[in-house]
Design a protein around this motif. Structure first.
Motif, PDB file in Angstrom:
ATOM      1  N   SER A  57      -1.838   2.885  11.530  1.00 31.03           N
ATOM      2  CA  SER A  57      -2.895   1.925  11.889  1.00 31.03           C
ATOM      3  C   SER A  57      -3.602   2.288  13.189  1.00 31.03           C
ATOM      4  O   SER A  57      -4.542   1.619  13.599  1.00 31.03           O
ATOM      5  CB  SER A  57      -2.302   0.512  12.023  1.00 31.03           C
TER       6      SER A  57
ATOM      7  N   LEU B 200       3.286   1.965   8.519  1.00 24.03           N
ATOM      8  CA  LEU B 200       2.131   1.073   8.654  1.00 24.03           C
ATOM      9  C   LEU B 200       1.655   1.027  10.099  1.00 24.03           C
ATOM     10  O   LEU B 200       0.462   1.177  10.385  1.00 24.03           O
ATOM     11  CB  LEU B 200       2.491  -0.332   8.172  1.00 24.03           C
TER      12      LEU B 200
ATOM     13  N   GLU C  55      -7.259  -2.019   3.392  1.00 24.19           N
ATOM     14  CA  GLU C  55      -6.012  -2.511   2.798  1.00 24.19           C
ATOM     15  C   GLU C  55      -4.885  -2.504   3.838  1.00 24.19           C
ATOM     16  O   GLU C  55      -4.125  -3.472   3.950  1.00 24.19           O
ATOM     17  CB  GLU C  55      -5.629  -1.624   1.602  1.00 24.19           C
ATOM     18  N   ARG C  56      -4.826  -1.417   4.600  1.00 26.49           N
ATOM     19  CA  ARG C  56      -3.775  -1.294   5.622  1.00 26.49           C
ATOM     20  C   ARG C  56      -3.952  -2.364   6.706  1.00 26.49           C
ATOM     21  O   ARG C  56      -2.984  -2.967   7.165  1.00 26.49           O
ATOM     22  CB  ARG C  56      -3.818   0.110   6.218  1.00 26.49           C
TER      23      ARG C  56
ATOM     24  N   ASN D 116       0.812  -1.223   0.000  1.00 29.17           N
ATOM     25  CA  ASN D 116       0.000   0.000   0.000  1.00 29.17           C
ATOM     26  C   ASN D 116       0.842   1.268   0.000  1.00 29.17           C
ATOM     27  O   ASN D 116       0.323   2.376   0.136  1.00 29.17           O
ATOM     28  CB  ASN D 116      -0.945   0.012   1.204  1.00 29.17           C
TER      29      ASN D 116
ATOM     30  N   ASP E  18       3.209   2.080   2.251  1.00 34.01           N
ATOM     31  CA  ASP E  18       3.741   2.403   3.579  1.00 34.01           C
ATOM     32  C   ASP E  18       5.037   1.641   3.833  1.00 34.01           C
ATOM     33  O   ASP E  18       5.209   0.523   3.349  1.00 34.01           O
ATOM     34  CB  ASP E  18       2.756   1.989   4.684  1.00 34.01           C
TER      35      ASP E  18
ATOM     36  N   ASN F 119      -8.885   2.411   2.117  1.00 35.48           N
ATOM     37  CA  ASN F 119      -7.462   2.457   2.458  1.00 35.48           C
ATOM     38  C   ASN F 119      -7.182   1.770   3.790  1.00 35.48           C
ATOM     39  O   ASN F 119      -6.168   1.069   3.946  1.00 35.48           O
ATOM     40  CB  ASN F 119      -6.970   3.904   2.524  1.00 35.48           C
ATOM     41  N   GLN F 120      -8.082   1.966   4.742  1.00 34.54           N
ATOM     42  CA  GLN F 120      -7.915   1.339   6.059  1.00 34.54           C
ATOM     43  C   GLN F 120      -8.078  -0.180   5.976  1.00 34.54           C
ATOM     44  O   GLN F 120      -7.380  -0.920   6.673  1.00 34.54           O
ATOM     45  CB  GLN F 120      -8.899   1.938   7.061  1.00 34.54           C
TER      46      GLN F 120
ATOM     47  N   ILE G   5      -2.789  -5.891   5.558  1.00 30.81           N
ATOM     48  CA  ILE G   5      -1.323  -6.032   5.593  1.00 30.81           C
ATOM     49  C   ILE G   5      -0.838  -6.129   7.041  1.00 30.81           C
ATOM     50  O   ILE G   5       0.008  -6.966   7.379  1.00 30.81           O
ATOM     51  CB  ILE G   5      -0.653  -4.832   4.885  1.00 30.81           C
TER      52      ILE G   5
END
Length: 276
Positions: A146, A142, A163-164, A135, A137, A160-161, A167
Motif C-alpha cells: 500500500s 497489504l 481494491e487494495r 485481493n 494479499d 488493483n490499487q 481493504i
C-alpha cells in the motif's frame, strides 16, 4: 543575479553538502548558477554570498527555500529585501511521511503477529498457512504494497490499487483518516490562489488534525506554525523550489556521467563554465 532565486543544498561527493543559489529565470541553463558554497553552515555561506555586490543582492524580490533555519537565516542576511517562500513540496512531504509512519507501525505489528503464528504452528508440529484477504494479499503484504498508493490521489489509483485501498481503509480506519488529511493539505495548495482563502482553509485543516489525535501530524502543525508566513507567501505567486531541485538533479546526472567526482575543485570549475 535575478529577481527570483532559489536556495537549496546538494551532495556532490561522498555525502559532502554544498549550498547552491540559482536564478530561476534561466531554467537550468547558462546563467542559472549564482553561487555554490561548500557546507551548509549559515555563517560561512553568508560570508561568501556577501562578497556579491550589495546593490545586486538588494535587487532580489523573492527567494524560495526549504524549512531549514540555516537557509532562512542566509536568505534574511544576504537578500534583505526578498520575500521568503517555503517550498510547498517540503510541507506536503512532511504530511506524507507522517502518513507512512502510521502504515509502517501497523506493518511491524502485522509482521510480529505473523511471526508469532509461525512459531506457534511449529511448536504444535503444524504448517502455518497465512490468512489471505479478498485481493490475495496477506495482512503483511497489504501494508507493504500500500506504500505507493498512499502517495497518490484517488483519481490516479489503478483498479488493483483501488481494491487494495478499500481493504486497507476498512481494516485500518486511522490510515484512512491520515490519508485524507494529507490529501486535504495537497488540495489547499492545488486549488487556492488567494492567500486569505488559503489561510482560512489551513485553519480548518488545523482543527481536523487536532481532532485526529495523531502525534506526528501535530508535530507538522507546530512546524507549519513556525513557518506560517513564508508558507502563506506561496499563494502570492505560487512559487516553488522546483527549479533548485531540477538543477540539483542536473548536477547529479552530470556527476554520474563522469562516474563520480575525483577532484571537487575541477568539478566546480566545470559547473561554473556550463551554468554560471
Amino acid at each position: 543575479m535575478g529577481t527570483h532565486l532559489s536556495i537549496d543544498e546538494v551532495a556532490l561527493s561522498q555525502g559532502e553538502l554544498y549550498t547552491i543559489v540559482t536564478n530561476k529565470k534561466y531554467k537550468g541553463k547558462k546563467g542559472s548558477l549564482v553561487a555554490i558554497i561548500a557546507g551548509t553552515k549559515a555563517d560561512q555561506v553568508i560570508e561568501h554570498i556577501s562578497k556579491i555586490d550589495y546593490q545586486k543582492r538588494q535587487f532580489v524580490k523573492e527567494i524560495t527555500l526549504d524549512m531549514a533555519n540555516s537557509m532562512k537565516l542566509i536568505a534574511k542576511k544576504c537578500f534583505p529585501k526578498a520575500i521568503q517562500v517555503t517550498d510547498r513540496f517540503h510541507v506536503q512531504k512532511l504530511a506524507l511521511e507522517a502518513l507512512q509512519e502510521i502504515r509502517i507501525k501497523h506493518r511491524w505489528e502485522a509482521m510480529d503477529m505473523e511471526n508469532q503464528a509461525i512459531i506457534k504452528a511449529k511448536s504444535e508440529n503444524k504448517t502455518h498457512i497465512p490468512q489471505l484477504l479478498a485481493n490475495g494479499d496477506s495482512l503483511k503484504q497489504l501494508l507493504a504494497r500500500s506504500r505507493y498508493l498512499l502517495y497518490k490521489s484517488r483519481e490516479k489509483w489503478t483498479i488493483n490499487q483501488q481494491e487494495r485501498a478499500q481493504i486497507l481503509f476498512e481494516l485500518y480506519p486511522e490510515i484512512k483518516t491520515a490519508y485524507y488529511l494529507a490529501q486535504q493539505l495537497r488540495s489547499i495548495y492545488n486549488t487556492n490562489n488567494d492567500k486569505n482563502v488559503a489561510m482560512l482553509k489551513l485553519a480548518h485543516w488545523y482543527r481536523k488534525v487536532e481532532e485526529s489525535g495523531f502525534k506526528n501530524f501535530n508535530i507538522i502543525l507546530n512546524t507549519i506554525t513556525v513557518n506560517y508566513q513564508s508558507i502563506l507567501n506561496y499563494f502570492d505567486n505560487r512559487s516553488t523550489n522546483a527549479a533548485a531541485e531540477s538543477f540539483n538533479a542536473k548536477i547529479k546526472a552530470f556527476r554520474s556521467q563522469f562516474r563520480g567526482v575525483r577532484k571537487i575543485d575541477f568539478f566546480l570549475f566545470r559547473l561554473s563554465n556550463i551554468f554560471a
